[in-house]
Structure formats: C-alpha cells, structure tokens
Design a protein around this motif. Structure first.
Motif, short mmCIF file in Angstrom:
data_model
loop_
_atom_site.label_atom_id
_atom_site.label_comp_id
_atom_site.label_asym_id
_atom_site.label_seq_id
_atom_site.Cartn_x
_atom_site.Cartn_y
_atom_site.Cartn_z
N GLU A 145 0.84 -1.21 0.00
CA GLU A 145 0.00 0.00 0.00
C GLU A 145 0.87 1.25 0.00
O GLU A 145 0.60 2.21 -0.74
CB GLU A 145 -0.92 -0.01 1.21
CG GLU A 145 -1.88 1.17 1.27
CD GLU A 145 -2.73 1.16 2.53
OE1 GLU A 145 -3.95 1.32 2.42
OE2 GLU A 145 -2.15 0.97 3.63
N ASP A 210 -7.44 -3.28 -0.97
CA ASP A 210 -8.77 -3.77 -1.28
C ASP A 210 -9.46 -4.24 0.01
O ASP A 210 -8.89 -5.05 0.76
CB ASP A 210 -8.70 -4.90 -2.29
CG ASP A 210 -10.07 -5.34 -2.77
OD1 ASP A 210 -10.63 -4.65 -3.64
OD2 ASP A 210 -10.57 -6.36 -2.26
N ARG A 213 -10.49 -8.38 -0.22
CA ARG A 213 -9.44 -9.40 -0.29
C ARG A 213 -8.11 -8.72 -0.67
O ARG A 213 -7.71 -8.73 -1.84
CB ARG A 213 -9.81 -10.46 -1.32
CG ARG A 213 -8.89 -11.65 -1.37
CD ARG A 213 -9.43 -12.74 -2.28
NE ARG A 213 -10.50 -13.50 -1.66
CZ ARG A 213 -11.17 -14.48 -2.28
NH1 ARG A 213 -10.89 -14.79 -3.52
NH2 ARG A 213 -12.13 -15.12 -1.64
N PRO A 214 -7.41 -8.11 0.33
CA PRO A 214 -6.17 -7.40 0.02
C PRO A 214 -5.06 -8.31 -0.51
O PRO A 214 -4.22 -7.88 -1.29
CB PRO A 214 -5.77 -6.75 1.35
CG PRO A 214 -6.47 -7.56 2.38
CD PRO A 214 -7.74 -8.03 1.75
N LEU A 219 -1.20 -12.64 -4.46
CA LEU A 219 -1.48 -11.44 -5.25
C LEU A 219 -2.07 -10.37 -4.33
O LEU A 219 -3.11 -10.59 -3.70
CB LEU A 219 -2.43 -11.75 -6.39
CG LEU A 219 -2.70 -10.61 -7.39
CD1 LEU A 219 -1.44 -10.30 -8.20
CD2 LEU A 219 -3.85 -10.97 -8.32
N THR A 221 -3.77 -6.60 -3.79
CA THR A 221 -4.58 -5.66 -4.54
C THR A 221 -4.71 -4.35 -3.78
O THR A 221 -5.11 -4.32 -2.61
CB THR A 221 -5.99 -6.22 -4.79
OG1 THR A 221 -5.89 -7.44 -5.54
CG2 THR A 221 -6.84 -5.24 -5.58
N ASN A 223 -6.35 -0.43 -4.40
CA ASN A 223 -7.23 0.37 -5.25
C ASN A 223 -6.86 1.84 -5.17
O ASN A 223 -6.63 2.38 -4.09
CB ASN A 223 -8.69 0.19 -4.83
CG ASN A 223 -9.17 -1.23 -5.00
OD1 ASN A 223 -8.80 -1.91 -5.96
ND2 ASN A 223 -9.98 -1.71 -4.07
N VAL A 236 -7.01 -0.38 -10.46
CA VAL A 236 -6.76 -1.52 -9.57
C VAL A 236 -5.31 -1.96 -9.78
O VAL A 236 -4.95 -2.41 -10.88
CB VAL A 236 -7.74 -2.68 -9.85
CG1 VAL A 236 -7.43 -3.85 -8.92
CG2 VAL A 236 -9.18 -2.20 -9.67
N ARG A 238 -2.20 -4.37 -9.00
CA ARG A 238 -1.88 -5.72 -8.54
C ARG A 238 -0.37 -5.85 -8.31
O ARG A 238 0.43 -5.42 -9.15
CB ARG A 238 -2.31 -6.76 -9.58
CG ARG A 238 -3.73 -6.60 -10.09
CD ARG A 238 -4.78 -7.04 -9.08
NE ARG A 238 -6.10 -7.11 -9.70
CZ ARG A 238 -7.21 -7.42 -9.06
NH1 ARG A 238 -7.18 -7.71 -7.77
NH2 ARG A 238 -8.37 -7.46 -9.70
N ARG A 240 2.95 -8.42 -6.59
CA ARG A 240 3.47 -9.65 -6.02
C ARG A 240 4.79 -9.33 -5.33
O ARG A 240 5.40 -8.29 -5.57
CB ARG A 240 3.67 -10.72 -7.10
CG ARG A 240 2.37 -11.33 -7.61
CD ARG A 240 2.62 -12.61 -8.37
NE ARG A 240 1.40 -13.17 -8.92
CZ ARG A 240 0.54 -13.92 -8.23
NH1 ARG A 240 0.80 -14.21 -6.97
NH2 ARG A 240 -0.55 -14.40 -8.80
N GLU A 252 -5.02 -2.26 -13.64
CA GLU A 252 -6.24 -2.52 -14.39
C GLU A 252 -7.15 -1.28 -14.39
O GLU A 252 -7.43 -0.70 -13.34
CB GLU A 252 -6.98 -3.71 -13.77
CG GLU A 252 -6.15 -4.98 -13.73
CD GLU A 252 -6.78 -6.06 -12.88
OE1 GLU A 252 -7.93 -5.85 -12.40
OE2 GLU A 252 -6.15 -7.12 -12.67
N GLN A 259 0.15 -4.08 -18.44
CA GLN A 259 0.91 -5.22 -17.90
C GLN A 259 1.98 -5.67 -18.90
O GLN A 259 2.02 -5.22 -20.02
CB GLN A 259 -0.02 -6.38 -17.58
CG GLN A 259 -0.72 -6.97 -18.78
CD GLN A 259 -1.62 -8.14 -18.39
OE1 GLN A 259 -1.78 -8.45 -17.22
NE2 GLN A 259 -2.22 -8.78 -19.37
#
Length: 259
Positions: A145, A210, A213-214, A219, A221, A223, A236, A238, A240, A252, A259
């Motif tokens: 984050e 998120d 489901r952070p 993975l 996420t 926002n 969005v 993403r 890793r 996204e 990507q």
C-alpha cells in the motif's frame, strides 16, 4: 580538529537547522509533532542496504550517518515542511500529494546516529518485532500500500514538474516488477497507466488496500480511486512479492490493462 569534536560540531549544526526550520515554518503548531507516534522504524530499505542520514533535509546534503534497514525505536525531532493538522485536513488529496517530499530529523535511542531522512522510509514502530506468518503477511501488504501511495504521489509531483516521474526508466524498477519495468524502458508509454488519460485534473485521490481481499494466493490488490475532471475513476493495482519486496505486476482500468 579531532574527530569527536568534528562530530559534535556537525550534530550541533543539524540540531540548529531543525530549530530554524520549526521556527520559520508558516503556521507552526507544536501539536503537529506532539501528536505523532512515540517511536519510528525504517521501512522499504533492502536488507543489504541502509538508510542514509543527512546533514539537512534533501539529497544535496552530505551523509553523516546511516540507520540499519531494520532500525527500530527511532525518535523524531521534527519534519519539514511542517503542516499544522488543521490545515492538513482542509487540503485535498491532490494538494497533499503536491507538497514537497517530507524530510524528518531522526535519532536513535542513544543519539549516536542523528540526521535527516526522507519520511517515506519511516513508519510507526508499534511494539515488539512480529514473528508469525500472519503478521508477516500484514507487513508486506502494508508495504505494498505504501509503495502504491508513493507511486501516485511522485507521479503527481512529476506532472507538476517537481521531480522525476516513477514511470521514467531510471525509476521504474523501484515500483514495478522486472518485466514491466523493462517494458517501460524499451517501448515507452502511449497513455498514462496510473490515471488512464493524456490530460488530467486529479482530485479526491484515495489509495487503499482492497477491502474485501487485500491478498489472495500471493497477489496483493491496492485500489486507487480518484476524480479526473470531476469524473470518478478507479485503477486496480496488482502486486506480487519479489525477493521480499512488493512490486507492481499490472494496473487494471475499466477498458484496458497495463501489464
């Protein structure tokens, strides 16, 4: 001049600079510093690296010490620019993001190391070192984050001509996984992957993990919600983890994916 005398002189100059910055800061309010955490820790520094402590608030100043990549229990003397809480919460997200990068005068417990560091490498030191896998996951998603917040903050500053964009090839690897950083370096960008536009007037920027489901199957996420020319938008992001550090693998948008 003996080495110990030189060191006392340098640290005295640093402390004097801090007092000077606080005294001259417009709208100075002691509560802006008094209400902060009791101690701080170093974050987002690689295990084989260290955080430079400088003579003044910026990279133009000489390095006078280093904090370890995992330093804990640091004390904060002051930070610049100094923004009183009342004014800070009246500012929009874009106005906050457009502020100059914040630097803080820090010292360890015995004051053997003291100097100015970029605040983005500091986080509240909440207590004992975490050891469980669950807490380790929490640390990494919070680091993700912070990375996305720094990405957008630096990008907004770059749009105003204040710094080098994180989308520049020289900085891309600090934020993006190697394949995406290479893509930025080799082919350039046809559109802004952060705001999905060629022209931007960004307001109400909010970046958060998120809520549902952070992190799922490795993975992460994050926002990024904002308004562009008054229209609500969401990117969005993403991420890793690579070699212990979160990196962005794609962004996204409603109609396309970077990507």
């Amino acid at each position: 001049m003996p080495k110990s005398t030189r060191r006392r002189t340098v640290l005295g100059a640093v402390a004097a600079a801090a007092c000077y910055a606080v005294f001259l800061a417009p709208g100075n309010d002691a509560r802006a510093e008094a209400d902060g955490p009791d101690s701080w820790r170093v974050v987002d520094v690689a295990p084989n690296d260290a955080l430079n402590a400088r003579m003044g608030p910026g990279t133009d100043y000489a390095v006078i010490g280093q904090f370890a990549h995992n330093a804990r229990a640091l004390q904060q003397v002051t930070c610049v620019p100094l923004v009183p809480p009342g004014l800070y919460f009246e500012m929009s997200e874009a106005e906050r993001a457009a502020l100059p990068p914040r630097w803080c005068l820090m010292q360890n417990a015995d004051r053997s190391i003291q100097g100015w560091v970029a605040q983005r490498y500091l986080a509240e030191d909440g207590g004992p070192v975490r050891t469980s896998s669950e807490d380790g996951t929490q640390d990494i998603v919070q680091a993700a984050e912070r990375l996305v917040k720094r990405l957008y903050s630096d990008h907004i500053q770059a749009m105003a001509g204040g710094t080098t964009s994180p989308l520049h090839p020289s900085r891309a690897s600090d934020f993006f996984a190697k394949p995406l950083a290479a893509k930025i370096a080799q082919s350039g960008l046809q559109a802004d992957p952060l705001f999905d536009s060629q022209d931007a007037e960004i307001t109400d920027l909010r970046i958060a993990l998120d809520g549902e489901r952070p992190m799922f199957r490795g993975l992460i996420t994050v926002n990024a919600d904002f308004r562009n020319f008054g229209h609500p938008r969401r990117a969005v992001v993403r991420l890793r983890v690579f070699e212990g550090m979160p990196r962005i693998i794609r962004i996204e948008h409603e109609e396309w994916v970077f990507q």
